[in-house]
Design an enzyme around this catalytic site. Structure first.
Site, PDB file in Angstrom:
ATOM      1  N   HIS A 188       0.829  -1.209   0.000  1.00 54.49           N
ATOM      2  CA  HIS A 188       0.000   0.000   0.000  1.00 54.49           C
ATOM      3  C   HIS A 188       0.860   1.253   0.000  1.00 54.49           C
ATOM      4  O   HIS A 188       1.112   1.860   1.033  1.00 54.49           O
ATOM      5  CB  HIS A 188      -0.945  -0.022   1.209  1.00 54.49           C
ATOM      6  CG  HIS A 188      -2.107  -0.926   0.997  1.00 54.49           C
ATOM      7  ND1 HIS A 188      -2.676  -1.681   1.988  1.00 54.49           N
ATOM      8  CD2 HIS A 188      -2.810  -1.212  -0.123  1.00 54.49           C
ATOM      9  CE1 HIS A 188      -3.679  -2.383   1.494  1.00 54.49           C
ATOM     10  NE2 HIS A 188      -3.773  -2.125   0.212  1.00 54.49           N
ATOM     11  N   HIS A 217     -10.168  -5.224   3.273  1.00 53.44           N
ATOM     12  CA  HIS A 217      -8.710  -5.230   3.150  1.00 53.44           C
ATOM     13  C   HIS A 217      -8.333  -6.550   2.464  1.00 53.44           C
ATOM     14  O   HIS A 217      -8.909  -7.598   2.769  1.00 53.44           O
ATOM     15  CB  HIS A 217      -8.057  -5.143   4.532  1.00 53.44           C
ATOM     16  CG  HIS A 217      -6.560  -5.001   4.467  1.00 53.44           C
ATOM     17  ND1 HIS A 217      -5.728  -6.092   4.256  1.00 53.44           N
ATOM     18  CD2 HIS A 217      -5.745  -3.925   4.551  1.00 53.44           C
ATOM     19  CE1 HIS A 217      -4.466  -5.665   4.236  1.00 53.44           C
ATOM     20  NE2 HIS A 217      -4.456  -4.357   4.409  1.00 53.44           N
ATOM     21  N   GLU A 246      -5.946  -8.705   2.718  1.00 54.92           N
ATOM     22  CA  GLU A 246      -5.555  -9.847   3.569  1.00 54.92           C
ATOM     23  C   GLU A 246      -6.798 -10.471   4.214  1.00 54.92           C
ATOM     24  O   GLU A 246      -6.973 -11.699   4.214  1.00 54.92           O
ATOM     25  CB  GLU A 246      -4.567  -9.392   4.653  1.00 54.92           C
ATOM     26  CG  GLU A 246      -4.100 -10.554   5.521  1.00 54.92           C
ATOM     27  CD  GLU A 246      -3.161 -10.123   6.648  1.00 54.92           C
ATOM     28  OE1 GLU A 246      -2.617  -9.008   6.587  1.00 54.92           O
ATOM     29  OE2 GLU A 246      -2.995 -10.906   7.590  1.00 54.92           O
ATOM     30  N   THR A 265      -2.512  -9.305  10.098  1.00 55.37           N
ATOM     31  CA  THR A 265      -1.149  -9.224  10.646  1.00 55.37           C
ATOM     32  C   THR A 265      -0.728  -7.799  11.026  1.00 55.37           C
ATOM     33  O   THR A 265       0.258  -7.620  11.726  1.00 55.37           O
ATOM     34  CB  THR A 265      -0.138  -9.761   9.612  1.00 55.37           C
ATOM     35  OG1 THR A 265      -0.435  -9.143   8.359  1.00 55.37           O
ATOM     36  CG2 THR A 265      -0.211 -11.252   9.479  1.00 55.37           C
ATOM     37  N   SER A 322      -2.558   2.272   3.940  1.00 61.56           N
ATOM     38  CA  SER A 322      -1.723   1.303   4.665  1.00 61.56           C
ATOM     39  C   SER A 322      -2.263   1.098   6.086  1.00 61.56           C
ATOM     40  O   SER A 322      -2.315   2.041   6.883  1.00 61.56           O
ATOM     41  CB  SER A 322      -0.282   1.809   4.698  1.00 61.56           C
ATOM     42  OG  SER A 322       0.409   1.235   5.782  1.00 61.56           O
ATOM     43  N   ASN A 381      -1.004  -0.669   8.659  1.00 61.08           N
ATOM     44  CA  ASN A 381      -0.059  -0.543   9.778  1.00 61.08           C
ATOM     45  C   ASN A 381       0.280   0.923  10.039  1.00 61.08           C
ATOM     46  O   ASN A 381       0.535   1.322  11.164  1.00 61.08           O
ATOM     47  CB  ASN A 381       1.181  -1.438   9.570  1.00 61.08           C
ATOM     48  CG  ASN A 381       2.087  -0.932   8.487  1.00 61.08           C
ATOM     49  OD1 ASN A 381       2.909  -0.074   8.729  1.00 61.08           O
ATOM     50  ND2 ASN A 381       1.953  -1.451   7.273  1.00 61.08           N
TER      51      ASN A 381
HETATM   52 FE1  F3S Z   1       4.465  -8.725   6.080  1.00 55.25          FE
HETATM   53 FE2  F3S Z   1       4.037  -7.389   8.256  1.00 55.25          FE
HETATM   54 FE3  F3S Z   1       5.348  -6.299   6.324  1.00 55.25          FE
HETATM   55  S1  F3S Z   1       2.614  -8.779   7.256  1.00 55.25           S
HETATM   56  S2  F3S Z   1       4.424  -7.169   4.520  1.00 55.25           S
HETATM   57  S3  F3S Z   1       6.037  -8.078   7.506  1.00 55.25           S
HETATM   58  S4  F3S Z   1       3.895  -5.263   7.642  1.00 55.25           S
END
Ligand code: F3S
Length: 289
Positions: A44, A132, A134, A170, A230, A232
């Site tokens: 992203h 999303h 995932e 995740t 994104s 995260n």
């Molecule tokens: Fe994987 Fe976490 Fe990066 S799921 S792509 S290590 S933010």
């Protein structure tokens, strides 16, 4: 304001999963049958998207993966770092398309763990963001996986199975999940908690939290650099917003930096999402310094 306390957090730039997805595509782009379609953004970030578009890749967006595949008859497709469900691999194989799978190993490991529990008779409560990629991939694997987006959604869950496990996208917030687990345990005391937040997400959230705790309530500006899509990055913004006397500015690059605001702060913390290129972060740091 002079003598600024500028705290650049250690974990910056691409995470391991993003780095490897980008390198895989770069290394294979010349040999993949043309046209090359990306099923969504490889990660992203709009700068990364533009980089691959400049190399001739067609980036498909704003549709489910199965919809994206509907009109593709030849060439090759690239599965993004967020992964896809088994239904998508089947469509790709049925169409006889070549594919490159850049799924992040953390995402792969997390979905394998979920399916292990499903196959052993568990219902899974899954914390994620609707639509999303995932989450879309995980949910497509089984009707026994139930999505919740936040703590309030727990009220609408009604699962009669005694075997229940909790998993999550995740890139969710470690701190939100702690609160969700407390509430879920009141409703489902025997719930098994699967720890599936990836290290990159966990470490960035922890580092940000630690740096704000050290300031002990002093006024601070937190600059979060990353793409609006994104997850995260959004979680970093959310975490910083939970601290008093803290102003959070989420920016995509240095052009969005408001120097009038920057000049008003002595303590400035700089963090970034796992899909933000280092040069964008460096640019912001240089502008502030
Ligand atoms: Fe994987 Fe976490 Fe990066 S799921 S792509 S290590 S933010």
């Amino acid at each position: 304001m002079n003598n600024k306390n500028i705290i650049v957090l250690k974990n910056q730039g691409f995470c391991f999963g993003v780095k490897s997805a980008i390198e895989m595509l770069e290394n294979n782009i010349n040999t993949l049958p043309k046209p090359v379609y990306l099923l969504g953004n490889i990660v992203h970030n709009k700068y990364v998207k533009k980089h691959f578009e400049d190399l001739g890749v067609i980036v498909l967006e704003n549709e489910t993966r199965s919809k994206m595949l509907e009109n593709i008859t030849h060439g090759s497709v690239v599965i993004t770092a967020h992964g896809v469900g088994g239904d998508i691999y089947k469509i790709i194989n049925d169409k006889g398309l070549t594919y490159l799978d850049t799924t992040c190993p953390f995402v792969k490991k997390s979905s394998e763990l979920i399916m292990e529990y499903v196959n052993n008779g568990y219902d899974i409560i899954y914390i994620g963001k609707k639509n999303h990629p995932e989450t879309e991939g995980v949910l497509s694997e089984s009707k026994m996986i139930h999505l919740i987006e936040n703590i309030e959604d727990i009220n609408s869950l009604s699962i009669s199975n005694n075997l229940i496990a909790l998993s999550n996208q995740t890139t969710m917030s470690v701190y939100d999940i702690e609160n969700i687990v407390i509430k879920l345990k009141e409703k489902y005391p025997s719930i098994v908690v699967l720890k599936t937040i990836c290290n990159a997400t966990k470490n960035r959230q922890k580092e940000l939290t630690d740096s704000l705790e050290v300031l002990n309530g002093e006024k601070a500006l937190v600059i979060v650099i990353g793409d609006p899509t994104s997850n995260n990055t959004r979680m970093l913004e959310k975490r910083a917003n939970g601290f008093k006397n803290t102003l959070v500015c989420k920016i995509e690059d240095s052009s969005m930096l408001d120097m009038n605001i920057v000049n008003n702060y002595h303590n400035i913390i700089i963090t970034s999402g796992a899909s933000t290129p280092s040069y964008i972060v460096d640019d912001v740091i240089n502008k502030i310094k």
